[in-house]
Each structure stands twice: as C-alpha cells, then as structure tokens.
Design an enzyme around this catalytic site. Sequence first.
Site, PDB file in Angstrom:
ATOM      1  N   ASP A 207      -4.926  10.202   0.623  1.00 43.19           N
ATOM      2  CA  ASP A 207      -4.006   9.776  -0.435  1.00 43.19           C
ATOM      3  C   ASP A 207      -4.076  10.976  -1.516  1.00 43.19           C
ATOM      4  OD1 ASP A 207      -3.083   7.523   0.920  1.00 43.19           O
ATOM      5  OD2 ASP A 207      -3.974   6.126  -0.666  1.00 43.19           O
ATOM      6  N   ASN A 244      -2.931   6.612   3.952  1.00 43.22           N
ATOM      7  CA  ASN A 244      -1.616   5.964   4.293  1.00 43.22           C
ATOM      8  C   ASN A 244      -0.407   6.849   3.528  1.00 43.22           C
ATOM      9  OD1 ASN A 244      -3.183   4.651   2.188  1.00 43.22           O
ATOM     10  ND2 ASN A 244      -1.395   3.639   1.868  1.00 43.22           N
ATOM     11  N   HIS A 339      -6.405  -4.400   0.070  1.00 44.07           N
ATOM     12  CA  HIS A 339      -6.631  -3.933   1.502  1.00 44.07           C
ATOM     13  C   HIS A 339      -8.009  -4.609   2.044  1.00 44.07           C
ATOM     14  CE1 HIS A 339      -3.828  -1.083   0.254  1.00 44.07           C
ATOM     15  NE2 HIS A 339      -4.522  -0.480  -0.624  1.00 44.07           N
ATOM     16  N   HIS A 366      -8.691   4.591  -0.468  1.00 47.20           N
ATOM     17  CA  HIS A 366      -7.756   3.587  -0.156  1.00 47.20           C
ATOM     18  C   HIS A 366      -8.183   2.341  -1.061  1.00 47.20           C
ATOM     19  CE1 HIS A 366      -4.561   1.886   2.068  1.00 47.20           C
ATOM     20  NE2 HIS A 366      -5.212   0.979   2.591  1.00 47.20           N
ATOM     21  N   VAL A 367      -9.064   1.885  -1.248  1.00 49.78           N
ATOM     22  CA  VAL A 367      -9.257   0.629  -2.333  1.00 49.78           C
ATOM     23  C   VAL A 367      -9.480   1.297  -3.617  1.00 49.78           C
ATOM     24  CG1 VAL A 367     -10.525  -1.373  -2.890  1.00 49.78           C
ATOM     25  CG2 VAL A 367     -10.028  -0.935  -0.601  1.00 49.78           C
TER      26      VAL A 367
HETATM   27 FE   LIG Z   1      -4.511   4.488   0.680  1.00 54.50          FE
END
Ligand SMILES: [Fe+2]
Length: 478
Positions: A207, A244, A339, A366-367
């Site tokens: 990310d 993502n 998530h 992510h988180v």
């Molecule tokens: Fe992410």
Amino acid sequence: MGFRICFFLLILTGASFCNGGITSSFLRKEAKSIDMPFDSDVFALPSGYNAPQQVHITQGDHVGRAVIVSWVTQNEPGSETVVYWAARSHRKHHATARVTIYKYYNYTSGFIHHCTIKHLKFDTKYYYEIGTRPTVRRFWFRTPPAVGPDVPYTFGLIGKPLSRIISIRKMTGICAGDLGQTYDSNLTLTHYEMNPVKGQAVLYVGDLSYADHYEFHDNRRWDTWGRFVERSTAFQPWIWTAGNHELDYEPSIGEKKPFKPFLHRYRTPFQASGSTDPLWYSIKRASAYIIVLSSYSAYGMYTPQYQWLWQELPKVNRSETPWLIVLMHSPWYNSNSYHYMEGETMRVMFEPWFVQYKVDLVFAGHVHAYERSERVSNIAYNIVNGECTPVHDQSAPVYITIGDGGNIEGLANNMTMPQPKYSAFREASFGHAMLEIKNRTHAYYGWHRNADGFAVRADSVTFFNRYWHPIDDSTTKN
Ligand SMILES: [Fe+2]
Ligand SMILES: *[C@@H]1O[C@H](CO)[C@@H](O)[C@H](O)[C@H]1NC(C)=O
Ligand SMILES: *[C@@H]1O[C@H](CO)[C@@H](O)[C@H](O)[C@H]1NC(C)=O
Ligand SMILES: *[C@@H]1O[C@H](CO)[C@@H](O)[C@H](O)[C@H]1NC(C)=O
Ligand SMILES: *[C@@H]1O[C@H](CO)[C@@H](O)[C@H](O)[C@H]1NC(C)=O
Ligand SMILES: *[C@@H]1O[C@H](CO)[C@@H](O)[C@H](O)[C@H]1NC(C)=O
C-alpha cells in the site's frame, strides 16, 4: 508526557497477567489523516528542465551486490545513463536504464527509467548521478555486508504514518507499510529520518500511494508519492511488497490489468530468485532470508506462486542465513474487525510450510493498527476432526501486523473481543518497529508509537532464532 508514559506502562504490566494477550488501553489523540495538497513542499518538483524525480532504489539481485535505480523525467526521456563510483575511488562506471511509459484512463505517465547496477562490492558506499547537465542529480547508497550467519542487521518496521526507528546497530532497516501521503505519513517519515540511527533498508509491506482513493485513480498521486518518499528511497533500498492499493483494477474506466501503475513504476529482483513474476520473490540480506509474497495473486495449488514457494523454501540454508522472514500484505493472524479473516485462504495454503520450515517472523500490513501474535499454528484441521483453534507451537513464526503508517483511511480501532489467545499485543496507533538481528540466535524487536518520545518501546521482545536457538520466546505465558 513522562508521567503519561509511566502510567501506561503500569497498565500494561497489570494487564499482561489477565488473559492471553494485551489490548493496549492507549488512546491515540484524534487527528485527521488527510492527504497533503498538491502544492505541498514535499511534492515540489526538483528544479531544472526535465530534472530526474521520484528517485528510488531497491535490491537488484539475490545477495545484495546489485541495485536497481529508478527515476522519472517529465518532459522528455533524457539521459538513460547512471554514473556511479565507490566513495573511496575515482573510477566512474556507467550503466544504462530502460525507459517505459504507461497510460491509465486519461493519465499519461512521465518517462520511467529503471537501471540495474551490478557487481558492486559489499559493505561499500557508492555515489550515483542521473540526469543531463545542468540538471544532474547526485545521490548515494551503501551496499549490505556479505551474506553470513552472524552478520548483525537491523530492520525497521513501519506502518501507516511512516514512523521512526530506533536501533543501536550500525546496520538498520525499516519495515513499513500502508504509508500513503497524508500529514501523518509525513510525520512518520520525518520521525524515521530524525532517528539518530540511520536505517539502511526498508521492508515495505504494501500500500504505497493510495492514488486509487481518488476518482479515476488520479495517477498524479503516484507521482506525488514518489516525490514525497524520495528523500528516503533514493538513498536506501526499499524492499517492495504489493498491497491491495497497488491493484488499480477499474474495469468501469477500461483499466482491466491489475497492478499496472505499480509494475511500471517499481521493480523487484524477482528473476534472481527463480520467480516468474515481480510480485513474489526472495532476497538475502546480511543474515536474513526475506521472502515476499503477493496476497492478491493466485496462490492455490498448482499456481505459479504456489509452485515457486514450494521450491523456494527448501533452498533456504539456515547455516548461511539463519533468519527466515516473510513479507505479505494481508495478515493471517489479525484480531481486528477491520480486514478480519481476509488472509485466511492464503494461511490455509501455506501455513503448514511455514511451520515445517520454521519461519522466524512474518510481517504484514493492511490493517491500520499494530498487532503481534504468539508463536501459534492452526494446521491440524482436516474437515472432520474439529481441531481448528490456533495452538502454541514453537516451530511457528510470530506474526506482526504493521499497517499503521498514516494513510488516508485512518486507524482501525474496532477489535474482536475478547482478545484471542494467539494475540500477544495489539493497539490502534500509528507507530514503527525495529528488528535488530544480533547474530544467529538473538534478535531484539521493539515497537514505538508515534505519540511517544523516541526511545519508548511500547512493545518489546527478544526473538530467538527457530533454527539455531528454538527455545520458548513467548511473552504471555499463562
Ligand atoms: Fe491494504
Ligand atoms: C481526466 O478526466 C477527468 C474527469 O473527466 C478530468 O477532471 C481531468 O481533468 C482529466 N485529466 C486529463 C489529463 O485530461
Ligand atoms: C513534511 O515534513 C518535513 C520534514 O519534517 C517538513 O519539512 C515539511 O514541511 C512537511 N510537509 C508537510 C506538508 O507537512
Ligand atoms: C549452507 O551454507 C553453509 C555456509 O555457507 C555451507 O557451508 C553449506 O555447504 C551450505 N549447504 C548447502 C546444502 O548448500
Ligand atoms: C465492530 O466490529 C463488529 C464485528 O465485525 C461489527 O459488528 C460492528 O458493527 C463494528 N463496530 C463499529 C463501530 O464499526
Ligand atoms: C548473540 O547475541 C546475544 C545478544 O546480544 C548475546 O547475548 C549472545 O551471547 C550472542 N551469541 C553469540 C554466540 O555471540
């Protein structure tokens, strides 16, 4: 400030005896995570016509003797040459870049250059120059020491707002993720730079720019991100993992090829580890063997990523690189409702291998919070036996989520209750961590929240190597 920190530590001490792990009661000051505007100082173009911008480097081979130098020119391709020389030598070398451009919806990129410099000496400072007179820009980097079992090395770990790292070793790295380009991101990067110890490599768990947050994935935000982080990425390798927000998959505007901007802009040395795809690969660096996986590429049985990892794990020689570390974007052990269980399918596929090959540490992003697991595995289940609860397992890795770099999505502070036994420590804060590998048996690890003073370790553990010193290093013994 000092009083608050002491008070917090007391709460931690008390809490650690109550249940499996610690849910930190630290409450971060509410602050807006908003993107810095286009005219921010950190996005300023370097001066001069067609000056190279968005300069970044990454490891360029399997062992650390090559570096990939990348940059963008906006007006015309310009020079394709990188001139480089060892700091103690006057002999200049030349290497040639390849240039690529891409279009995304109605955006056309600048001229993106990638150049691999090879046959460098280990543990050596090099200068490099790119551009055409009068807009030549000069930077430098230091190669890692030769791969070996007791070479000390410190990796930093950063989440959202790129945070600062603390280390007392000469070699330092950062592991970051989910940085984005908010004011918090800038704070994190600034804290890292202000650290008296200078990091030498960044493990980045995915990310990057969050350009996809904008309508039509405004790819100008990829450019601003590149300029924002240049002050670090031009001088030390960042080891890239795709998240993502690198997908940029938007069929509604005709963008059907996942990872298009990311793959044009960022290179990885995937071929050096026998991979056929830039999104998964491995490198050796000092005493660490680092495997990068793609949470957003196929990993089921028979897929290319599955096959590669199946052949890769037996190749790791722990007598050469004792520390086996895996990077991925989506965490397998995450007790945040944000998530939750997204990493579950990959866990089911690969966790038995991680236990079999005694992976030391797994870092994910992510988180937008911080979490550290105990050494647990959950691999006994066979559909009918009902054994589907994580159990303590000293052959298993510790899973650490550092998705707290400061991106525009803000913090994730809704955690599952009660805290699962596998979760040793969790907190919804922006922060960073340092992994200080001392030798083949010991690594010091500490996590620092941004809100604290530089030297405060909000979470700290000594990890013992799973191959050389596999004794219990859990922190929440009941
Ligand atoms: Fe992410
Ligand atoms: C791309 O399209 C958007 C929306 O139609 C528009 O606002 C923007 O100015 C366009 N950009 C370019 C470079 O044409
Ligand atoms: C970002 O941080 C740098 C270094 O602290 C500072 O000079 C700069 O003004 C900051 N920019 C913004 C937009 O916050
Ligand atoms: C593993 O590495 C050690 C140390 O470099 C070396 O002596 C040994 O031959 C290697 N083993 C294999 C199977 O390659
Ligand atoms: C917190 O997570 C739970 C479980 O996913 C969900 O039901 C609840 O709505 C969430 N609360 C908030 C405030 O987001
Ligand atoms: C490895 O490092 C740890 C921590 O610094 C130290 O206590 C230990 O003695 C070292 N082991 C060896 C073999 O040097």
